[in-house]
Design a protein around this motif. Sequence first.
Motif, PDB file in Angstrom:
ATOM      1  N   MET A 201       7.712   0.472  12.869  1.00  0.00           N
ATOM      2  CA  MET A 201       8.770  -0.449  12.446  1.00  0.00           C
ATOM      3  C   MET A 201       9.064  -0.282  10.967  1.00  0.00           C
ATOM      4  N   LYS A 202      10.343  -0.321  10.651  1.00  0.00           N
ATOM      5  CA  LYS A 202      10.720  -0.211   9.239  1.00  0.00           C
ATOM      6  C   LYS A 202      10.212  -1.399   8.423  1.00  0.00           C
ATOM      7  N   ILE A 203      10.095  -2.556   9.089  1.00  0.00           N
ATOM      8  CA  ILE A 203       9.748  -3.777   8.353  1.00  0.00           C
ATOM      9  C   ILE A 203       8.390  -3.672   7.662  1.00  0.00           C
ATOM     10  N   ASN A 204       7.460  -2.891   8.239  1.00  0.00           N
ATOM     11  CA  ASN A 204       6.115  -2.847   7.650  1.00  0.00           C
ATOM     12  C   ASN A 204       5.771  -1.479   7.052  1.00  0.00           C
ATOM     13  N   GLU A 205       6.803  -0.625   6.824  1.00  0.00           N
ATOM     14  CA  GLU A 205       6.506   0.730   6.355  1.00  0.00           C
ATOM     15  C   GLU A 205       5.939   0.762   4.929  1.00  0.00           C
ATOM     16  N   ASN A 206       6.077  -0.350   4.195  1.00  0.00           N
ATOM     17  CA  ASN A 206       5.492  -0.398   2.853  1.00  0.00           C
ATOM     18  C   ASN A 206       4.691  -1.684   2.658  1.00  0.00           C
ATOM     19  N   THR A 207       4.132  -2.199   3.788  1.00  0.00           N
ATOM     20  CA  THR A 207       3.388  -3.462   3.743  1.00  0.00           C
ATOM     21  C   THR A 207       1.894  -3.207   3.834  1.00  0.00           C
ATOM     22  N   LEU A 208       1.145  -3.815   2.933  1.00  0.00           N
ATOM     23  CA  LEU A 208      -0.317  -3.818   2.979  1.00  0.00           C
ATOM     24  C   LEU A 208      -0.769  -5.259   3.165  1.00  0.00           C
ATOM     25  N   LEU A 209      -1.643  -5.485   4.134  1.00  0.00           N
ATOM     26  CA  LEU A 209      -2.212  -6.810   4.354  1.00  0.00           C
ATOM     27  C   LEU A 209      -3.670  -6.781   3.929  1.00  0.00           C
ATOM     28  N   ASP A 210      -3.999  -7.610   2.954  1.00  0.00           N
ATOM     29  CA  ASP A 210      -5.319  -7.623   2.327  1.00  0.00           C
ATOM     30  C   ASP A 210      -6.131  -8.777   2.885  1.00  0.00           C
ATOM     31  N   GLY A 211      -7.217  -8.458   3.624  1.00  0.00           N
ATOM     32  CA  GLY A 211      -8.059  -9.489   4.208  1.00  0.00           C
ATOM     33  C   GLY A 211      -9.411  -9.569   3.534  1.00  0.00           C
ATOM     34  N   ASN A 212     -10.397 -10.154   4.213  1.00  0.00           N
ATOM     35  CA  ASN A 212     -11.736 -10.297   3.642  1.00  0.00           C
ATOM     36  C   ASN A 212     -12.557  -9.024   3.754  1.00  0.00           C
ATOM     37  N   LYS A 213     -12.639  -8.476   4.970  1.00  0.00           N
ATOM     38  CA  LYS A 213     -13.434  -7.269   5.202  1.00  0.00           C
ATOM     39  C   LYS A 213     -12.577  -6.023   5.355  1.00  0.00           C
ATOM     40  N   VAL A 214     -11.291  -6.220   5.598  1.00  0.00           N
ATOM     41  CA  VAL A 214     -10.407  -5.086   5.913  1.00  0.00           C
ATOM     42  C   VAL A 214      -9.118  -5.145   5.104  1.00  0.00           C
ATOM     43  N   VAL A 215      -8.482  -3.982   5.063  1.00  0.00           N
ATOM     44  CA  VAL A 215      -7.126  -3.857   4.536  1.00  0.00           C
ATOM     45  C   VAL A 215      -6.310  -3.186   5.634  1.00  0.00           C
ATOM     46  N   LEU A 216      -5.151  -3.739   5.953  1.00  0.00           N
ATOM     47  CA  LEU A 216      -4.264  -3.140   6.950  1.00  0.00           C
ATOM     48  C   LEU A 216      -3.121  -2.441   6.233  1.00  0.00           C
ATOM     49  N   VAL A 217      -2.910  -1.160   6.583  1.00  0.00           N
ATOM     50  CA  VAL A 217      -1.870  -0.364   5.922  1.00  0.00           C
ATOM     51  C   VAL A 217      -1.006   0.315   6.975  1.00  0.00           C
ATOM     52  N   PRO A 218       0.224   0.717   6.631  1.00  0.00           N
ATOM     53  CA  PRO A 218       1.086   1.402   7.593  1.00  0.00           C
ATOM     54  C   PRO A 218       0.470   2.733   8.034  1.00  0.00           C
ATOM     55  N   TYR A 219       0.780   3.132   9.257  1.00  0.00           N
ATOM     56  CA  TYR A 219       0.299   4.405   9.810  1.00  0.00           C
ATOM     57  C   TYR A 219       1.174   5.527   9.240  1.00  0.00           C
ATOM     58  N   THR A 220       0.605   6.348   8.379  1.00  0.00           N
ATOM     59  CA  THR A 220       1.348   7.442   7.747  1.00  0.00           C
ATOM     60  C   THR A 220       0.769   8.789   8.186  1.00  0.00           C
ATOM     61  N   GLU A 221       1.435   9.868   7.776  1.00  0.00           N
ATOM     62  CA  GLU A 221       0.969  11.213   8.132  1.00  0.00           C
ATOM     63  C   GLU A 221      -0.423  11.494   7.573  1.00  0.00           C
ATOM     64  N   GLU A 222      -0.768  10.843   6.482  1.00  0.00           N
ATOM     65  CA  GLU A 222      -2.089  11.029   5.881  1.00  0.00           C
ATOM     66  C   GLU A 222      -3.208  10.614   6.834  1.00  0.00           C
ATOM     67  N   HIS A 223      -2.918   9.674   7.716  1.00  0.00           N
ATOM     68  CA  HIS A 223      -3.936   9.141   8.619  1.00  0.00           C
ATOM     69  C   HIS A 223      -4.063   9.941   9.914  1.00  0.00           C
ATOM     70  N   VAL A 224      -3.097  10.799  10.199  1.00  0.00           N
ATOM     71  CA  VAL A 224      -3.024  11.457  11.511  1.00  0.00           C
ATOM     72  C   VAL A 224      -4.253  12.320  11.836  1.00  0.00           C
ATOM     73  N   PRO A 225      -4.744  13.184  10.921  1.00  0.00           N
ATOM     74  CA  PRO A 225      -5.892  14.036  11.290  1.00  0.00           C
ATOM     75  C   PRO A 225      -7.111  13.237  11.760  1.00  0.00           C
ATOM     76  N   ARG A 226      -7.453  12.156  11.061  1.00  0.00           N
ATOM     77  CA  ARG A 226      -8.607  11.343  11.463  1.00  0.00           C
ATOM     78  C   ARG A 226      -8.317  10.646  12.798  1.00  0.00           C
ATOM     79  N   TYR A 227      -7.123  10.137  12.937  1.00  0.00           N
ATOM     80  CA  TYR A 227      -6.743   9.458  14.176  1.00  0.00           C
ATOM     81  C   TYR A 227      -6.821  10.433  15.352  1.00  0.00           C
ATOM     82  N   HIS A 228      -6.354  11.652  15.115  1.00  0.00           N
ATOM     83  CA  HIS A 228      -6.373  12.688  16.158  1.00  0.00           C
ATOM     84  C   HIS A 228      -7.808  12.981  16.595  1.00  0.00           C
TER      85      HIS A 228
END
Length: 210
Positions: A1-28
Amino acid sequence: MKINENTLLDGNKVVLVPYTEEHVPRYHEWMKSPELQQLTASEPLTLEQEYDMARSWREDDDKCTFIILDKQRWADSRVEEEQCMVGDVNIFLTDPTDPSLAELEIMIAEPSYRGKGIGKEVTCMMMSYGVTKLGVKKFQVKIGLDNEISIAMFKKLHFQEVSVCKVFKEVTLELTVDESVRKRLLEHTTDMKERDYRQSCSSRQGGLSP
């Protein structure tokens, strides 16, 4: 979704970030696991297909996804973001006639992070985002019948079982967002902060606190 392409959500134990090409190799690499394929009811993709999938997650109007990062590791600028990845969380707007209905999926891919309350935190963060930013009024989850831990977690979050599919060996649970649910969600995520993802990455690379 375009709405969250530059959104970071900062929590207590985790950080949520958009799924980018940088993440693909590990995800694969994750999705080569038969266990994760079974838990997510998915087929293995080629690396090129995975890159295409990442692009569709970013551009399609009916999908919203975040990569889950270990906040403590991510705070260390010497650690590559890819090495901070824990799993992912998704919202699918499955009914074109009802954009307020969302199917929720969460995957804690790294076994060492399971059973530590991360799933609950991420789920509450994503639901809060779905309610406040996407206008979601009903959440639905479909979970394999043998995934008792996930079923128990969602029931603790007040999801109700609505059906069992013996063919696909999965149970469907739902939660309608009324005022009490909305209030409870906001209380669970009172510490969550929304930040600019690219700006946070720049600060992190510069060695500053994101």
